[in-house]
Write a protein that holds these residues in place. Structure first.
Motif, PDB file in Angstrom:
ATOM      1  N   GLY A  64      26.858  28.240  96.395  1.00 24.74           N
ATOM      2  CA  GLY A  64      26.785  28.565  97.816  1.00 24.74           C
ATOM      3  C   GLY A  64      27.888  29.500  98.248  1.00 24.74           C
ATOM      4  O   GLY A  64      29.012  29.444  97.730  1.00 24.74           O
ATOM      5  N   ILE A  65      27.568  30.382  99.159  1.00 26.39           N
ATOM      6  CA  ILE A  65      28.557  31.251  99.783  1.00 26.39           C
ATOM      7  C   ILE A  65      28.275  31.283 101.285  1.00 26.39           C
ATOM      8  O   ILE A  65      27.124  31.139 101.708  1.00 26.39           O
ATOM      9  N   SER A  66      29.313  31.432 102.088  1.00 27.17           N
ATOM     10  CA  SER A  66      29.108  31.484 103.530  1.00 27.17           C
ATOM     11  C   SER A  66      30.117  32.425 104.165  1.00 27.17           C
ATOM     12  O   SER A  66      31.191  32.666 103.611  1.00 27.17           O
ATOM     13  N   LYS A  67      29.759  32.932 105.336  1.00 31.12           N
ATOM     14  CA  LYS A  67      30.618  33.859 106.078  1.00 31.12           C
ATOM     15  C   LYS A  67      30.485  33.600 107.569  1.00 31.12           C
ATOM     16  O   LYS A  67      29.486  33.057 108.046  1.00 31.12           O
ATOM     17  N   LYS A  68      31.494  34.012 108.299  1.00 27.33           N
ATOM     18  CA  LYS A  68      31.387  34.127 109.753  1.00 27.33           C
ATOM     19  C   LYS A  68      31.373  35.621 110.043  1.00 27.33           C
ATOM     20  O   LYS A  68      32.394  36.293 109.906  1.00 27.33           O
ATOM     21  N   VAL A  69      30.210  36.139 110.417  1.00 23.66           N
ATOM     22  CA  VAL A  69      30.079  37.585 110.622  1.00 23.66           C
ATOM     23  C   VAL A  69      30.116  37.974 112.089  1.00 23.66           C
ATOM     24  O   VAL A  69      30.194  39.154 112.417  1.00 23.66           O
ATOM     25  N   PHE A  70      30.048  36.976 112.980  1.00 25.38           N
ATOM     26  CA  PHE A  70      30.111  37.242 114.420  1.00 25.38           C
ATOM     27  C   PHE A  70      31.269  36.428 114.996  1.00 25.38           C
ATOM     28  O   PHE A  70      31.391  35.235 114.714  1.00 25.38           O
ATOM     29  N   PRO A  71      32.152  37.036 115.810  1.00 20.41           N
ATOM     30  CA  PRO A  71      33.390  36.376 116.240  1.00 20.41           C
ATOM     31  C   PRO A  71      33.212  35.361 117.365  1.00 20.41           C
ATOM     32  O   PRO A  71      33.587  35.603 118.513  1.00 20.41           O
ATOM     33  N   LEU A  72      32.627  34.215 117.040  1.00 17.73           N
ATOM     34  CA  LEU A  72      32.536  33.126 118.002  1.00 17.73           C
ATOM     35  C   LEU A  72      33.684  32.143 117.756  1.00 17.73           C
ATOM     36  O   LEU A  72      34.115  31.943 116.623  1.00 17.73           O
ATOM     37  N   ASP A  73      34.148  31.507 118.837  1.00 15.65           N
ATOM     38  CA  ASP A  73      35.301  30.621 118.744  1.00 15.65           C
ATOM     39  C   ASP A  73      34.867  29.217 118.319  1.00 15.65           C
ATOM     40  O   ASP A  73      34.818  28.279 119.111  1.00 15.65           O
ATOM     41  N   ASN A  74      34.516  29.093 117.044  1.00 16.74           N
ATOM     42  CA  ASN A  74      34.215  27.781 116.483  1.00 16.74           C
ATOM     43  C   ASN A  74      34.549  27.807 114.994  1.00 16.74           C
ATOM     44  O   ASN A  74      34.889  28.857 114.446  1.00 16.74           O
ATOM     45  N   GLU A  75      34.447  26.666 114.326  1.00 15.61           N
ATOM     46  CA  GLU A  75      34.906  26.557 112.952  1.00 15.61           C
ATOM     47  C   GLU A  75      33.834  26.763 111.898  1.00 15.61           C
ATOM     48  O   GLU A  75      34.133  26.798 110.704  1.00 15.61           O
ATOM     49  N   ILE A  76      32.566  26.915 112.319  1.00 15.42           N
ATOM     50  CA  ILE A  76      31.494  26.902 111.338  1.00 15.42           C
ATOM     51  C   ILE A  76      31.088  28.305 110.883  1.00 15.42           C
ATOM     52  O   ILE A  76      31.389  29.311 111.520  1.00 15.42           O
ATOM     53  N   GLU A  77      30.366  28.330 109.770  1.00 16.03           N
ATOM     54  CA  GLU A  77      29.782  29.563 109.255  1.00 16.03           C
ATOM     55  C   GLU A  77      28.557  29.950 110.078  1.00 16.03           C
ATOM     56  O   GLU A  77      27.900  29.073 110.654  1.00 16.03           O
ATOM     57  N   ASP A  78      28.254  31.252 110.161  1.00 16.28           N
ATOM     58  CA  ASP A  78      27.034  31.676 110.854  1.00 16.28           C
ATOM     59  C   ASP A  78      26.042  32.376 109.929  1.00 16.28           C
ATOM     60  O   ASP A  78      24.933  32.697 110.339  1.00 16.28           O
ATOM     61  N   THR A  79      26.435  32.590 108.690  1.00 13.20           N
ATOM     62  CA  THR A  79      25.566  33.230 107.710  1.00 13.20           C
ATOM     63  C   THR A  79      25.868  32.611 106.341  1.00 13.20           C
ATOM     64  O   THR A  79      27.046  32.400 106.021  1.00 13.20           O
ATOM     65  N   ALA A  80      24.849  32.304 105.570  1.00 14.93           N
ATOM     66  CA  ALA A  80      25.085  31.649 104.285  1.00 14.93           C
ATOM     67  C   ALA A  80      23.948  31.933 103.304  1.00 14.93           C
ATOM     68  O   ALA A  80      22.827  32.263 103.704  1.00 14.93           O
ATOM     69  N   GLU A  81      24.270  31.801 102.034  1.00 14.35           N
ATOM     70  CA  GLU A  81      23.298  31.898 100.944  1.00 14.35           C
ATOM     71  C   GLU A  81      23.559  30.737  99.982  1.00 14.35           C
ATOM     72  O   GLU A  81      24.713  30.438  99.653  1.00 14.35           O
ATOM     73  N   VAL A  82      22.482  30.103  99.546  1.00 16.57           N
ATOM     74  CA  VAL A  82      22.570  29.079  98.507  1.00 16.57           C
ATOM     75  C   VAL A  82      21.517  29.426  97.466  1.00 16.57           C
ATOM     76  O   VAL A  82      20.337  29.592  97.807  1.00 16.57           O
ATOM     77  N   TYR A  83      21.940  29.550  96.223  1.00 15.97           N
ATOM     78  CA  TYR A  83      21.001  29.954  95.181  1.00 15.97           C
ATOM     79  C   TYR A  83      21.283  29.193  93.891  1.00 15.97           C
ATOM     80  O   TYR A  83      22.368  28.596  93.729  1.00 15.97           O
TER      81      TYR A  83
END
Length: 229
Positions: free
Chosen positions: A82-101
Motif C-alpha cells: 500500500g501507498i498513500s498521499k495527501k495531495v490536497f492541503p486539507l487540515d486533517n491527518e488522513i490520506e486523500d489518495t491511495a493505492e493498494v496492489y
C-alpha cells in the motif's frame, strides 16, 4: 456488516454471475477505482473520517468496499503493498489518495485505487481481465457493464439488466438503490430468521485487509497474508 453495500450493487451481482458462467475464463488481473469529492466533509472539525482514532482514513472508508468485492468475486488475498498521499492541503491527518496492489491467492494480480478529492462525481469502476476475455464496469457509462470476448472484440457486448443511475446518492442512483436493497434484505432476514445475503465473516475479512494495507503504508513493505486470516 450493514455498511457493506457492494454485495447489493446490481452491476457487481451481474459480474458474479458472469464469472460463475466462465464468461472470461480464469481472472488474471483485477482493478478497482473508487473516487469521490469529500473536501467539504473532510474540512469539518471533528468529522469522523478525518481522524484515524474515530475510524477515519481513506483506505478504511473506501478500501473495505473494494476488498470485500474482490474477496467475494475472486477469493482470498495473498500479499499486498500500500501507498498513500495527501495531495490536497486539507487540515486533517488522513490520506486523500491511495493505492493498494498485490496478489490474490488464486494468482491473479489486483490493483485498487482510491481518492476523496476528485472534481468528478462519486463513482466506482471495476475491470476484470481473464484468459478468455474481460469485463468492464463503470457506473458513469451506459451500458454500465460490458463484456469483451478476446482481443479482437472491439465493440464488446452490453450486458442487460443493470440500470444506469450515475447520480449515486439520489433515488435511481446505483449507490442509493444498493443501500435500499441492502437494508431491506437485512431487515427481512431478521423477520424471516434467515441469514442475510452477505456473510459477516467476509466483512470482517475486508477489515483485516484494510489493517494490512495500513501496515504496509506505514512500514513501506509488502505484507504477506496468512491463509487463515
Amino acid at each position: 456488516m450493514v455498511a457493506e453495500n457492494s454485495r447489493y450493487i446490481a452491476a457487481y451481482q451481474t459480474v458474479h454471475r458472469l464469472l460463475q458462467e466462465g464468461a472470461i475464463g480464469e481472472v488474471i488481473h483485477a482493478r478497482t477505482y473508487l473516487r469521490s469529492n469529500e473536501k467539504a466533509h473532510l474540512s469539518m472539525p471533528g468529522y469522523w473520517r478525518t481522524q484515524y482514532a474515530l475510524g477515519g482514513g481513506l483506505v478504511m472508508d473506501t478500501g473495505a468496499h473494494s476488498f470485500y468485492l474482490l474477496k467475494w468475486l475472486l477469493g482470498e488475498f495473498d500479499e499486498l503493498t500500500g501507498i498513500s498521499k495527501k495531495v490536497f492541503p486539507l487540515d486533517n491527518e488522513i490520506e486523500d489518495t491511495a493505492e493498494v496492489y498485490g496478489r490474490m491467492r488464486s494468482g491473479a494480480h489486483f490493483s485498487c485505487g482510491f481518492t476523496s478529492v476528485s472534481e468528478v462525481p462519486h463513482s466506482e469502476r471495476l475491470e476484470l481481465y481473464g484468459t478468455e476475455g474481460g469485463i468492464l464496469v463503470d457506473q458513469m457509462s451506459e451500458p454500465v457493464v460490458k463484456l469483451f470476448r478476446g482481443q479482437h472484440d472491439y465493440k464488446g457486448e452490453a450486458v442487460d439488466g443493470v440500470p444506469f443511475g450515475p447520480d449515486a446518492w439520489h433515488p435511481g442512483g446505483w449507490h442509493y438503490e444498493s443501500v435500499l436493497t441492502e437494508v431491506t434484505d437485512y431487515v427481512r432476514s431478521l423477520v424471516e430468521r434467515r441469514a442475510p445475503l452477505i456473510d459477516s465473516g467476509d466483512t470482517v475479512y475486508a477489515m483485516r485487509i484494510v489493517e494490512a494495507a495500513y501496515e504496509s503504508i506505514q512500514s513501506g513493505k509488502t505484507v504477506s497474508l496468512p491463509a487463515d486470516l
